[in-house]
Design a protein around this motif. Structure first.
Motif, PDB file in Angstrom:
ATOM      1  N   PRO A  27       0.806  -1.342  -0.005  1.00  0.00           N
ATOM      2  CA  PRO A  27       0.064  -0.121   0.102  1.00  0.00           C
ATOM      3  C   PRO A  27       1.006   1.199  -0.015  1.00  0.00           C
ATOM      4  O   PRO A  27       2.186   1.223   0.639  1.00  0.00           O
ATOM      5  N   ASN A  28       0.332   2.293  -0.686  1.00  0.00           N
ATOM      6  CA  ASN A  28       1.088   3.378  -0.523  1.00  0.00           C
ATOM      7  C   ASN A  28       0.955   4.271   0.773  1.00  0.00           C
ATOM      8  O   ASN A  28      -0.028   4.739   1.095  1.00  0.00           O
ATOM      9  N   PHE A  29       2.301   4.174   1.321  1.00  0.00           N
ATOM     10  CA  PHE A  29       2.317   5.010   2.666  1.00  0.00           C
ATOM     11  C   PHE A  29       2.363   6.234   2.949  1.00  0.00           C
ATOM     12  O   PHE A  29       2.559   7.133   3.607  1.00  0.00           O
ATOM     13  N   PHE A  30       2.751   6.926   1.401  1.00  0.00           N
ATOM     14  CA  PHE A  30       3.261   8.252   1.381  1.00  0.00           C
ATOM     15  C   PHE A  30       2.287   9.147   0.838  1.00  0.00           C
ATOM     16  O   PHE A  30       2.461  10.529   0.559  1.00  0.00           O
ATOM     17  N   GLN A  31       1.043   8.799   0.713  1.00  0.00           N
ATOM     18  CA  GLN A  31      -0.214   9.634   0.190  1.00  0.00           C
ATOM     19  C   GLN A  31      -1.481   9.418   0.612  1.00  0.00           C
ATOM     20  O   GLN A  31      -1.696   8.224   0.578  1.00  0.00           O
ATOM     21  N   LEU A  32      -1.962  10.232   1.020  1.00  0.00           N
ATOM     22  CA  LEU A  32      -3.502  10.090   1.611  1.00  0.00           C
ATOM     23  C   LEU A  32      -4.390  10.047   0.456  1.00  0.00           C
ATOM     24  O   LEU A  32      -3.922  10.764  -0.759  1.00  0.00           O
ATOM     25  N   PRO A  33      -5.523   9.540   0.354  1.00  0.00           N
ATOM     26  CA  PRO A  33      -6.423   9.634  -0.763  1.00  0.00           C
ATOM     27  C   PRO A  33      -6.994  10.831  -1.279  1.00  0.00           C
ATOM     28  O   PRO A  33      -7.173  11.113  -2.415  1.00  0.00           O
ATOM     29  N   VAL A  34      -7.070  11.917  -0.414  1.00  0.00           N
ATOM     30  CA  VAL A  34      -7.663  13.194  -0.799  1.00  0.00           C
ATOM     31  C   VAL A  34      -6.428  14.321  -0.653  1.00  0.00           C
ATOM     32  O   VAL A  34      -5.861  14.354   0.178  1.00  0.00           O
ATOM     33  N   ASN A  35      -6.375  15.035  -1.889  1.00  0.00           N
ATOM     34  CA  ASN A  35      -5.490  16.152  -1.822  1.00  0.00           C
ATOM     35  C   ASN A  35      -5.963  17.379  -2.601  1.00  0.00           C
ATOM     36  O   ASN A  35      -6.662  17.013  -3.377  1.00  0.00           O
ATOM     37  N   SER A  36      -5.377  18.397  -2.072  1.00  0.00           N
ATOM     38  CA  SER A  36      -6.086  19.666  -2.522  1.00  0.00           C
ATOM     39  C   SER A  36      -4.871  20.594  -2.810  1.00  0.00           C
ATOM     40  O   SER A  36      -3.852  20.600  -1.973  1.00  0.00           O
TER      41      SER A  36
END
Length: 480
Positions: free
Chosen positions: A115-124
């Motif tokens: 799993p991608n530990f370096f990015q959250l699902p929502v970004n702005s």
């Protein structure tokens, strides 16, 4: 007293309305007024004015390219399924993936889709981008080309005015001379009608034969028929003038002018003395097109020069497990601390870029060759135009001189025909002349009058054509 006030107010309003109607419903025009109306209302001239405004806007648009370009962006992305992070299993608990020894069948060296530990699902992110041209040869040439394009629109506007003046003036002369012809028809009809009455009286008293009455009646009938035909032609010439002026077709229009003033000769030598090709609007338009073509070639060369640009990017960004989390505060992330109350963290990039064209597959070289060939075509067009202008100058001068000579001849013929008609009528009244002589003299007089006014129209049209050939049709005040 109140009724008196109302009555006075009505009179004032009525007078104001009448004054307004007087100033806006003019129906009789001189040549100068026709030209002024045409220059103000011609759709072709209105379009040329619009073209000038377009050219001015084009200049400002080109200048705007050299000003700082600023763009703002804001976006929210919801990664409903984050992309996996691929890594090789190194074994042991020292891996950032953790101890994977308990995973069945997984060996050291296997690829793991973690799993991608370096990015959250929502970004702005909210950013502002700024760019600025520091040097660009094509832009500098474009500035010159835009100003030349503006100059071209002005030259083309003068050419349109020349065409409008030419067409309106000829239509005015046609309507004015036809009006004078109508007066001649009326005078001739009255004169022949008077002769018919006298001859009828002589026939009644036995001093003239019935065939004499019939001959004059035939002549009178022919005059009336020709007058009726000419009235319709005159109305058609008025409609043509309305069309050239862009005057409302459903409104009446009449022409006013003094033919003796219009029939003023000019010194051709003065025209030849001040003659220059550059007086012609079409020559000026071609000169401006040549300048544009020269700038096009320069622009092709400039495209091969290095260009220098500066840029800057400023913005803020954040991430969250959910969209709602973007707008909440104090979000805790385990092992990584707490995002601050605003949760938006700044970023900035400032840079300078240099673009150096090295090889374009010889495309630019062939483009330059094409534009140079187009320039040669324009140079050839200059030769063609000069030859055409030389021919039109000689032809217009010759036509004008011949038409003047013809007018003088027709003027003498008309005077002689009037004298002959007067003498034959007197002789017939005294019984020493024949009725046939009177009819023939009236027919010759009518023909000489028609020939005179045809020659007069030819002179006026030839004068307009000569003014156009020498570039004198548009006055300096009209070319602005």
């Amino acid at each position: 007293m109140q009724r008196l006030y109302i009555f006075i107010l009505c009179l004032l309003l009525s007078g104001w309305a009448t004054a307004q109607q007087t100033t806006t419903t003019q129906s009789t025009f001189t040549l100068e007024q026709c030209l002024q109306y045409a220059l103000e209302n011609s759709n072709s001239i209105k379009n040329s004015v619009i073209d000038q405004e377009i050219a001015k806007a084009k200049v400002k648009e080109t200048r705007g390219i050299g000003l700082p370009q600023i763009d703002g962006n804001f976006g929210i992305n919801d990664n409903t399924k984050l992309q996996r992070f691929f890594a090789t299993n190194t074994g042991g608990s020292g891996s950032f993936l953790g101890d994977l020894s308990s995973v069945p069948g997984l060996k050291v060296g296997d690829v793991v889709a973690a799993p991608n530990f370096f990015q959250l699902p929502v970004n702005s992110a909210a950013t502002i981008n700024i760019s600025q041209i520091l040097f660009n040869g094509s832009y500098l040439v474009g500035l010159q080309a835009s100003n030349t394009f503006k100059e071209l629109s002005l030259k083309q506007a003068v050419q349109t005015k020349e065409q409008t003046i030419d067409q309106t003036t000829k239509a005015f002369y046609s309507a004015l001379i036809n009006r004078e012809r109508m007066k001649l028809f009326t005078n001739n009809i009255n004169r022949v009608d008077s002769l018919l009455k006298n001859t009828t009286a002589l026939n009644t008293n036995g001093f003239a034969e019935g065939i004499d009455v019939d001959r004059i009646q035939v002549s009178l009938n022919n005059l009336i028929t020709e007058r009726d035909k000419f009235e319709r032609l005159q109305q058609l010439s008025i409609e043509l003038l309305k069309f050239q002026m862009n005057y409302p077709m459903d409104q009446t229009l009449d022409v006013q002018g003094d033919l003796s003033v219009l029939n003023s000769s000019v010194d051709v030598n003065n025209y030849l003395k001040d003659w220059d090709y550059k007086n012609r609007p079409d020559y000026q338009v071609l000169e401006t097109n040549r300048k544009l073509q020269t700038l096009t070639i320069r622009n092709k060369y400039a495209a091969g020069m290095p260009s220098l640009n500066a840029s800057a990017n400023f913005g803020y960004g954040t991430q969250s497990p959910t969209i709602g989390g973007l707008f909440s505060t104090n979000t805790n992330i385990e092992d990584y601390g707490t995002i601050g109350p605003d949760k938006w963290y700044g970023q900035s990039v400032i840079g300078v870029s240099l673009h150096v064209p090295i090889f374009s597959g010889l495309q630019r070289n062939y483009q330059i060759q094409q534009e140079k060939l187009n320039l040669q075509k324009i140079d050839n067009s200059f030769k063609i135009l000069k030859s055409s202008i030389d021919l039109s100058v000689k032809q217009s001068v010759t036509t004008y001189q011949n038409s003047l000579q013809a007018l003088e001849s027709q003027k003498r013929n008309m005077a002689l025909a009037e004298k002959i008609a007067k003498v034959t009528k007197i002789k017939y009244g005294q019984g020493v002349g024949s009725n046939i002589e009177v009819v023939d003299a009236e027919s010759a007089l009518k023909e000489s009058q028609i020939n005179y006014y045809s020659a007069l129209y030819d002179v006026l049209v030839a004068k307009v054509d000569m003014d156009k050939a020498f570039g004198k049709l548009v006055q300096p005040t009209q070319s602005k």
